[in-house]
Design a protein around this motif. Structure first.
Motif, PDB file in Angstrom:
ATOM      1  N   PRO A 154       4.448   9.664   6.547  1.00  0.00           N
ATOM      2  CA  PRO A 154       5.544  10.590   6.742  1.00  0.00           C
ATOM      3  C   PRO A 154       6.765   9.525   6.193  1.00  0.00           C
ATOM      4  O   PRO A 154       8.007  10.025   6.017  1.00  0.00           O
ATOM      5  CB  PRO A 154       5.743  10.770   8.203  1.00  0.00           C
ATOM      6  CG  PRO A 154       4.748   9.812   8.764  1.00  0.00           C
ATOM      7  CD  PRO A 154       3.579   9.488   7.704  1.00  0.00           C
ATOM      8  N   HIS A 155       6.520   8.288   6.243  1.00  0.00           N
ATOM      9  CA  HIS A 155       7.567   7.286   5.904  1.00  0.00           C
ATOM     10  C   HIS A 155       7.074   5.989   5.578  1.00  0.00           C
ATOM     11  O   HIS A 155       5.912   5.696   5.982  1.00  0.00           O
ATOM     12  CB  HIS A 155       8.814   7.213   6.873  1.00  0.00           C
ATOM     13  CG  HIS A 155       8.359   6.541   8.162  1.00  0.00           C
ATOM     14  ND1 HIS A 155       7.772   7.376   9.081  1.00  0.00           N
ATOM     15  CD2 HIS A 155       8.299   5.157   8.650  1.00  0.00           C
ATOM     16  CE1 HIS A 155       7.585   6.515  10.142  1.00  0.00           C
ATOM     17  NE2 HIS A 155       7.913   5.258   9.849  1.00  0.00           N
ATOM     18  N   VAL A 156       7.572   4.790   4.904  1.00  0.00           N
ATOM     19  CA  VAL A 156       7.073   3.780   4.714  1.00  0.00           C
ATOM     20  C   VAL A 156       7.602   2.640   5.793  1.00  0.00           C
ATOM     21  O   VAL A 156       8.844   2.724   5.724  1.00  0.00           O
ATOM     22  CB  VAL A 156       7.584   3.426   3.208  1.00  0.00           C
ATOM     23  CG1 VAL A 156       6.788   1.771   3.062  1.00  0.00           C
ATOM     24  CG2 VAL A 156       6.757   4.350   2.076  1.00  0.00           C
ATOM     25  N   PRO A 157       6.906   2.218   6.364  1.00  0.00           N
ATOM     26  CA  PRO A 157       7.316   0.975   7.259  1.00  0.00           C
ATOM     27  C   PRO A 157       8.253  -0.007   6.635  1.00  0.00           C
ATOM     28  O   PRO A 157       7.587  -0.472   5.702  1.00  0.00           O
ATOM     29  CB  PRO A 157       6.135   0.353   7.909  1.00  0.00           C
ATOM     30  CG  PRO A 157       4.877   1.510   7.744  1.00  0.00           C
ATOM     31  CD  PRO A 157       5.331   2.213   6.374  1.00  0.00           C
ATOM     32  N   ARG A 158       9.292  -0.304   7.254  1.00  0.00           N
ATOM     33  CA  ARG A 158      10.033  -1.437   6.847  1.00  0.00           C
ATOM     34  C   ARG A 158       9.815  -2.566   6.281  1.00  0.00           C
ATOM     35  O   ARG A 158       9.791  -3.150   5.463  1.00  0.00           O
ATOM     36  CB  ARG A 158      11.555  -1.322   7.506  1.00  0.00           C
ATOM     37  CG  ARG A 158      12.439  -2.377   6.926  1.00  0.00           C
ATOM     38  CD  ARG A 158      13.387  -1.764   5.785  1.00  0.00           C
ATOM     39  NE  ARG A 158      13.633  -2.751   4.883  1.00  0.00           N
ATOM     40  CZ  ARG A 158      14.341  -2.384   4.122  1.00  0.00           C
ATOM     41  NH1 ARG A 158      14.681  -1.160   3.669  1.00  0.00           N
ATOM     42  NH2 ARG A 158      14.905  -3.415   2.947  1.00  0.00           N
ATOM     43  N   PHE A 159       8.527  -3.025   7.488  1.00  0.00           N
ATOM     44  CA  PHE A 159       8.009  -4.522   7.057  1.00  0.00           C
ATOM     45  C   PHE A 159       7.262  -4.343   5.851  1.00  0.00           C
ATOM     46  O   PHE A 159       7.191  -5.466   5.231  1.00  0.00           O
ATOM     47  CB  PHE A 159       7.404  -4.883   8.373  1.00  0.00           C
ATOM     48  CG  PHE A 159       6.124  -3.952   8.411  1.00  0.00           C
ATOM     49  CD1 PHE A 159       4.632  -4.547   7.569  1.00  0.00           C
ATOM     50  CD2 PHE A 159       5.524  -2.964   9.120  1.00  0.00           C
ATOM     51  CE1 PHE A 159       3.333  -4.275   7.822  1.00  0.00           C
ATOM     52  CE2 PHE A 159       4.441  -2.289   9.133  1.00  0.00           C
ATOM     53  CZ  PHE A 159       3.569  -2.865   8.317  1.00  0.00           C
ATOM     54  N   GLY A 168       9.147  -6.828  -7.156  1.00  0.00           N
ATOM     55  CA  GLY A 168       7.845  -6.151  -6.589  1.00  0.00           C
ATOM     56  C   GLY A 168       8.085  -4.629  -6.431  1.00  0.00           C
ATOM     57  O   GLY A 168       9.018  -4.214  -6.528  1.00  0.00           O
ATOM     58  N   ARG A 169       6.718  -4.124  -6.587  1.00  0.00           N
ATOM     59  CA  ARG A 169       6.645  -2.522  -6.463  1.00  0.00           C
ATOM     60  C   ARG A 169       5.871  -2.161  -5.336  1.00  0.00           C
ATOM     61  O   ARG A 169       4.879  -2.701  -5.375  1.00  0.00           O
ATOM     62  CB  ARG A 169       6.174  -2.099  -7.942  1.00  0.00           C
ATOM     63  CG  ARG A 169       7.049  -2.373  -8.928  1.00  0.00           C
ATOM     64  CD  ARG A 169       6.859  -3.770  -9.600  1.00  0.00           C
ATOM     65  NE  ARG A 169       5.760  -3.705 -10.247  1.00  0.00           N
ATOM     66  CZ  ARG A 169       5.036  -5.070 -10.789  1.00  0.00           C
ATOM     67  NH1 ARG A 169       5.860  -6.088 -10.378  1.00  0.00           N
ATOM     68  NH2 ARG A 169       3.866  -5.205 -11.069  1.00  0.00           N
ATOM     69  N   LEU A 170       6.456  -1.055  -4.719  1.00  0.00           N
ATOM     70  CA  LEU A 170       5.583  -0.458  -3.795  1.00  0.00           C
ATOM     71  C   LEU A 170       5.336   0.996  -4.080  1.00  0.00           C
ATOM     72  O   LEU A 170       6.210   1.686  -4.058  1.00  0.00           O
ATOM     73  CB  LEU A 170       6.098  -0.443  -2.152  1.00  0.00           C
ATOM     74  CG  LEU A 170       5.288   0.142  -1.282  1.00  0.00           C
ATOM     75  CD1 LEU A 170       5.542  -0.817   0.088  1.00  0.00           C
ATOM     76  CD2 LEU A 170       5.684   1.438  -0.895  1.00  0.00           C
ATOM     77  N   VAL A 193      16.121  -2.428  -2.129  1.00  0.00           N
ATOM     78  CA  VAL A 193      14.991  -1.737  -2.570  1.00  0.00           C
ATOM     79  C   VAL A 193      15.417  -0.238  -2.998  1.00  0.00           C
ATOM     80  O   VAL A 193      16.321   0.210  -2.276  1.00  0.00           O
ATOM     81  CB  VAL A 193      13.761  -1.439  -1.411  1.00  0.00           C
ATOM     82  CG1 VAL A 193      12.615  -0.688  -2.088  1.00  0.00           C
ATOM     83  CG2 VAL A 193      13.124  -2.860  -0.986  1.00  0.00           C
ATOM     84  N   ARG A 194      15.113  -0.003  -4.013  1.00  0.00           N
ATOM     85  CA  ARG A 194      15.561   1.362  -4.378  1.00  0.00           C
ATOM     86  C   ARG A 194      14.114   2.367  -4.797  1.00  0.00           C
ATOM     87  O   ARG A 194      13.104   1.603  -4.903  1.00  0.00           O
ATOM     88  CB  ARG A 194      16.335   1.393  -5.987  1.00  0.00           C
ATOM     89  CG  ARG A 194      15.690   0.756  -6.912  1.00  0.00           C
ATOM     90  CD  ARG A 194      16.522   0.753  -8.274  1.00  0.00           C
ATOM     91  NE  ARG A 194      15.939  -0.202  -9.261  1.00  0.00           N
ATOM     92  CZ  ARG A 194      14.945   0.586  -9.984  1.00  0.00           C
ATOM     93  NH1 ARG A 194      14.589   1.515  -9.787  1.00  0.00           N
ATOM     94  NH2 ARG A 194      14.168  -0.201 -11.015  1.00  0.00           N
ATOM     95  N   TYR A 195      14.159   3.547  -4.811  1.00  0.00           N
ATOM     96  CA  TYR A 195      13.215   4.357  -4.868  1.00  0.00           C
ATOM     97  C   TYR A 195      13.320   5.390  -5.993  1.00  0.00           C
ATOM     98  O   TYR A 195      14.216   5.808  -6.295  1.00  0.00           O
ATOM     99  CB  TYR A 195      12.483   5.039  -3.638  1.00  0.00           C
ATOM    100  CG  TYR A 195      13.280   5.812  -3.013  1.00  0.00           C
ATOM    101  CD1 TYR A 195      12.949   7.254  -3.385  1.00  0.00           C
ATOM    102  CD2 TYR A 195      13.998   5.748  -1.924  1.00  0.00           C
ATOM    103  CE1 TYR A 195      13.606   8.168  -2.896  1.00  0.00           C
ATOM    104  CE2 TYR A 195      14.767   6.890  -1.440  1.00  0.00           C
ATOM    105  CZ  TYR A 195      14.306   7.908  -1.712  1.00  0.00           C
ATOM    106  OH  TYR A 195      15.041   9.021  -1.174  1.00  0.00           O
TER     107      TYR A 195
END
Length: 217
Positions: A154-159, A168-170, A193-195
């Motif tokens: 539902p969302h990406v954990p901030r850590f 880096g890329r996630l 971070v941008r997405y």
């Protein structure tokens, strides 16, 4: 079954037609023997455009989705990756083929053991499979060049975002069971971070631990 012909057809007729043109990614998909990571009862479906059951409620992603994710993260030979959700170990093998080292985290102990065995049987010595909940805490020391969440969240954990190196890329599938965005996060510098949403899809949600029922007294 002619696995080599099936693998070629998978790459040329499925993956490439979904606008995956990165030659390094296509070569990885042609090299890593996907059939060796598929449970025996489903081996003839190894290259089909389906999600393959792995047991314990988990499934392998479709080949076209794996190809699009690999193309998005652009893992380089000198880089280290973290994968959340090892499954069969196949995607970790593709990352290991492209990068220097891969830490892959799997919440189901039986699948973690199987994934490690699959990777070792195929000669991958630059991957470690860790049993744990990769959505709760880092299972390996960062920071990382690439992080991939191999299931929906539902969302990406901030850590996890904070565990990216500068540059880096996630990649994550963000949404719910009805619609998800294939989302690429890029870290320009620590804390920033941008997405970008690359495509829409639906994939299995990453498994979370089930609460243990209290003992009857």
């Amino acid at each position: 079954m002619d696995f080599e012909r099936a693998r070629f057809n998978m790459v040329e007729q499925q993956v490439r037609t979904w606008e995956v043109f990165d030659q390094r990614v296509l070569e990885a998909l042609m090299t890593v023997r996907r059939e060796q990571f598929v449970p025996e009862p489903y081996r003839t479906l190894a290259f089909a455009e389906v999600e393959i059951p792995l047991g314990f409620g988990e499934r392998m992603l479709r080949p076209v989705i794996e190809g699009k994710v690999l193309q998005a993260v652009q893992l380089q030979k000198s880089e280290v990756a973290l994968e959340i959700g090892a499954g069969s170990g196949y995607f970790a093998a593709c990352l290991a083929h492209l990068g220097q080292w891969v830490h892959s985290v799997e919440i189901v102990p039986e699948l973690a053991t199987r994934a490690q065995a699959n990777l070792e049987a195929e000669g991958f010595d630059n991957v470690e499979v860790i049993t744990g909940d990769g959505l709760k805490a880092l299972a390996a020391p960062g920071p990382f060049d690439v992080i991939v969440l191999s299931g929906g969240v539902p969302h990406v954990p901030r850590f996890l975002l904070d565990a990216l190196k500068a540059g880096g890329r996630l990649f994550a599938f963000v949404g719910d069971a009805h619609l998800m965005h294939g989302r690429l996060y890029t870290c320009s510098e620590p804390g920033k971070v941008r997405y970008e949403d690359l495509f829409e899809t639906v994939v299995p949600m990453l498994r979370v631990p089930q609460p243990v029922a209290p003992a009857l007294v």
